[in-house]
Scaffold this motif. Structure first.
Motif, PDB file in Angstrom:
ATOM      1  N   GLU A   1       4.056  29.795  96.040  1.00 37.81           N
ATOM      2  CA  GLU A   1       3.038  30.663  95.456  1.00 37.81           C
ATOM      3  C   GLU A   1       3.497  32.110  95.438  1.00 37.81           C
ATOM      4  O   GLU A   1       4.289  32.531  96.297  1.00 37.81           O
ATOM      5  CB  GLU A   1       1.728  30.578  96.257  1.00 37.81           C
ATOM      6  N   SER A   2       2.985  32.870  94.500  1.00 38.73           N
ATOM      7  CA  SER A   2       3.263  34.298  94.418  1.00 38.73           C
ATOM      8  C   SER A   2       2.104  34.993  93.730  1.00 38.73           C
ATOM      9  O   SER A   2       1.245  34.333  93.121  1.00 38.73           O
ATOM     10  CB  SER A   2       4.566  34.561  93.659  1.00 38.73           C
ATOM     11  N   GLY A   3       2.079  36.323  93.825  1.00 35.21           N
ATOM     12  CA  GLY A   3       1.075  37.102  93.108  1.00 35.21           C
ATOM     13  C   GLY A   3      -0.054  37.641  93.956  1.00 35.21           C
ATOM     14  O   GLY A   3      -0.909  38.375  93.451  1.00 35.21           O
ATOM     15  N   GLY A   4      -0.083  37.286  95.236  1.00 38.34           N
ATOM     16  CA  GLY A   4      -1.135  37.794  96.086  1.00 38.34           C
ATOM     17  C   GLY A   4      -0.952  39.273  96.383  1.00 38.34           C
ATOM     18  O   GLY A   4       0.066  39.879  96.035  1.00 38.34           O
ATOM     19  N   GLY A   5      -1.961  39.863  97.023  1.00 35.94           N
ATOM     20  CA  GLY A   5      -1.880  41.270  97.377  1.00 35.94           C
ATOM     21  C   GLY A   5      -3.232  41.851  97.700  1.00 35.94           C
ATOM     22  O   GLY A   5      -4.206  41.126  97.894  1.00 35.94           O
ATOM     23  N   LEU A   6      -3.263  43.167  97.743  1.00 38.96           N
ATOM     24  CA  LEU A   6      -4.485  43.911  98.038  1.00 38.96           C
ATOM     25  C   LEU A   6      -5.056  44.449  96.727  1.00 38.96           C
ATOM     26  O   LEU A   6      -4.330  45.068  95.937  1.00 38.96           O
ATOM     27  CB  LEU A   6      -4.181  45.063  98.994  1.00 38.96           C
ATOM     28  N   VAL A   7      -6.340  44.210  96.512  1.00 44.75           N
ATOM     29  CA  VAL A   7      -6.994  44.676  95.296  1.00 44.75           C
ATOM     30  C   VAL A   7      -8.392  45.161  95.634  1.00 44.75           C
ATOM     31  O   VAL A   7      -9.020  44.662  96.583  1.00 44.75           O
ATOM     32  CB  VAL A   7      -7.030  43.540  94.243  1.00 44.75           C
ATOM     33  N   GLN A   8      -8.882  46.116  94.885  1.00 47.28           N
ATOM     34  CA  GLN A   8     -10.224  46.634  95.099  1.00 47.28           C
ATOM     35  C   GLN A   8     -11.268  45.685  94.506  1.00 47.28           C
ATOM     36  O   GLN A   8     -10.972  44.931  93.564  1.00 47.28           O
ATOM     37  CB  GLN A   8     -10.368  48.016  94.464  1.00 47.28           C
ATOM     38  N   PRO A   9     -12.470  45.703  95.043  1.00 45.71           N
ATOM     39  CA  PRO A   9     -13.542  44.890  94.455  1.00 45.71           C
ATOM     40  C   PRO A   9     -13.693  45.187  92.967  1.00 45.71           C
ATOM     41  O   PRO A   9     -13.634  46.345  92.548  1.00 45.71           O
ATOM     42  CB  PRO A   9     -14.773  45.326  95.243  1.00 45.71           C
ATOM     43  N   GLY A  10     -13.872  44.118  92.200  1.00 47.19           N
ATOM     44  CA  GLY A  10     -13.959  44.257  90.760  1.00 47.19           C
ATOM     45  C   GLY A  10     -12.623  44.147  90.055  1.00 47.19           C
ATOM     46  O   GLY A  10     -12.573  44.050  88.822  1.00 47.19           O
ATOM     47  N   GLY A  11     -11.553  44.140  90.809  1.00 47.90           N
ATOM     48  CA  GLY A  11     -10.218  44.076  90.232  1.00 47.90           C
ATOM     49  C   GLY A  11      -9.780  42.663  89.905  1.00 47.90           C
ATOM     50  O   GLY A  11     -10.546  41.701  90.072  1.00 47.90           O
ATOM     51  N   SER A  12      -8.536  42.547  89.458  1.00 47.71           N
ATOM     52  CA  SER A  12      -7.986  41.258  89.043  1.00 47.71           C
ATOM     53  C   SER A  12      -6.632  41.017  89.684  1.00 47.71           C
ATOM     54  O   SER A  12      -5.904  41.957  89.995  1.00 47.71           O
ATOM     55  CB  SER A  12      -7.829  41.208  87.514  1.00 47.71           C
ATOM     56  N   LEU A  13      -6.312  39.743  89.845  1.00 49.06           N
ATOM     57  CA  LEU A  13      -4.993  39.297  90.279  1.00 49.06           C
ATOM     58  C   LEU A  13      -4.667  38.007  89.564  1.00 49.06           C
ATOM     59  O   LEU A  13      -5.577  37.243  89.213  1.00 49.06           O
ATOM     60  CB  LEU A  13      -4.944  39.054  91.788  1.00 49.06           C
ATOM     61  N   ARG A  14      -3.389  37.761  89.392  1.00 49.14           N
ATOM     62  CA  ARG A  14      -2.945  36.497  88.822  1.00 49.14           C
ATOM     63  C   ARG A  14      -1.971  35.848  89.794  1.00 49.14           C
ATOM     64  O   ARG A  14      -0.900  36.402  90.088  1.00 49.14           O
ATOM     65  CB  ARG A  14      -2.266  36.696  87.474  1.00 49.14           C
ATOM     66  N   LEU A  15      -2.341  34.685  90.299  1.00 54.96           N
ATOM     67  CA  LEU A  15      -1.492  33.920  91.194  1.00 54.96           C
ATOM     68  C   LEU A  15      -0.681  32.908  90.393  1.00 54.96           C
ATOM     69  O   LEU A  15      -1.185  32.341  89.415  1.00 54.96           O
ATOM     70  CB  LEU A  15      -2.326  33.181  92.236  1.00 54.96           C
ATOM     71  N   SER A  16       0.545  32.685  90.835  1.00 54.65           N
ATOM     72  CA  SER A  16       1.401  31.688  90.204  1.00 54.65           C
ATOM     73  C   SER A  16       1.953  30.733  91.248  1.00 54.65           C
ATOM     74  O   SER A  16       2.186  31.131  92.387  1.00 54.65           O
ATOM     75  CB  SER A  16       2.557  32.367  89.465  1.00 54.65           C
ATOM     76  N   CYS A  17       2.156  29.516  90.831  1.00 60.42           N
ATOM     77  CA  CYS A  17       2.713  28.482  91.702  1.00 60.42           C
ATOM     78  C   CYS A  17       3.855  27.826  90.938  1.00 60.42           C
ATOM     79  O   CYS A  17       3.632  27.256  89.856  1.00 60.42           O
ATOM     80  CB  CYS A  17       1.638  27.463  92.049  1.00 60.42           C
ATOM     81  N   ALA A  18       5.050  27.929  91.496  1.00 65.19           N
ATOM     82  CA  ALA A  18       6.228  27.358  90.866  1.00 65.19           C
ATOM     83  C   ALA A  18       6.637  26.087  91.599  1.00 65.19           C
ATOM     84  O   ALA A  18       6.754  26.084  92.829  1.00 65.19           O
ATOM     85  CB  ALA A  18       7.375  28.354  90.890  1.00 65.19           C
ATOM     86  N   ALA A  19       6.831  25.020  90.841  1.00 63.23           N
ATOM     87  CA  ALA A  19       7.219  23.736  91.416  1.00 63.23           C
ATOM     88  C   ALA A  19       8.713  23.498  91.259  1.00 63.23           C
ATOM     89  O   ALA A  19       9.309  23.903  90.263  1.00 63.23           O
ATOM     90  CB  ALA A  19       6.445  22.599  90.743  1.00 63.23           C
ATOM     91  N   SER A  20       9.295  22.807  92.239  1.00 66.27           N
ATOM     92  CA  SER A  20      10.733  22.542  92.207  1.00 66.27           C
ATOM     93  C   SER A  20      11.089  21.407  91.259  1.00 66.27           C
ATOM     94  O   SER A  20      12.262  21.246  90.904  1.00 66.27           O
ATOM     95  CB  SER A  20      11.233  22.208  93.614  1.00 66.27           C
ATOM     96  N   GLY A  21      10.109  20.627  90.867  1.00 69.95           N
ATOM     97  CA  GLY A  21      10.338  19.524  89.957  1.00 69.95           C
ATOM     98  C   GLY A  21       9.195  19.387  88.976  1.00 69.95           C
ATOM     99  O   GLY A  21       8.278  20.214  88.958  1.00 69.95           O
TER     100      GLY A  21
END
Length: 122
Positions: free
Chosen positions: A6-26
């Motif tokens: 997984e990647s894309g996590g972090g600190l964001v203010q309320p009302g904000g946006s984030l996009r998480l990604s999950c990369a598979a090995s197969g």
């Protein structure tokens, strides 16, 4: 067997946006569904969203209308677009690859990634 990162996590203010990604090995096509779950401190892990190979989706009531799950089979990735984030969305978010229908009935199982931290705070 498949490894998930997984990647894309972090600190964001309320009302904000984030996009998480999950990369598979197969390939992820052999799995009935892919999903995202989260675990906040002191709480049980809960399903956030799931998506089947056919594109059917399931969302927790708490995120409906704010989060969108998607998948790219060719790139072997699953993403979670999170909008209008709230402090209660703070948790470690995990991706899973489920060979069963468990994810789509709220009981995710299968292979899991290590998780990525999402913190919503001002």
């Amino acid at each position: 067997q498949v490894q998930l990162v997984e990647s894309g996590g972090g600190l964001v203010q309320p009302g904000g946006s984030l996009r998480l990604s999950c990369a598979a090995s197969g390939s992820i096509l052999s799995f009935f569904a892919m999903g995202w779950s989260r675990q906040a401190p002191g709480k049980q892990r809960e399903l956030v969203a799931g998506i089947t190979t056919g594109g059917n989706t399931k969302y927790a009531d708490s995120v409906k209308g704010r989060f969108t799950i998607s998948r790219d089979n060719a790139k072997r990735t699953v993403s979670l677009q999170m909008n209008s984030l709230k402090p209660e969305d703070t948790a470690v978010y995990y991706c899973n690859a489920d060979p069963t229908m468990g994810t789509m009935i709220g009981k995710p199982t299968g292979y899991w990634g290590q998780g990525t931290q999402v913190t919503v705070s001002s």
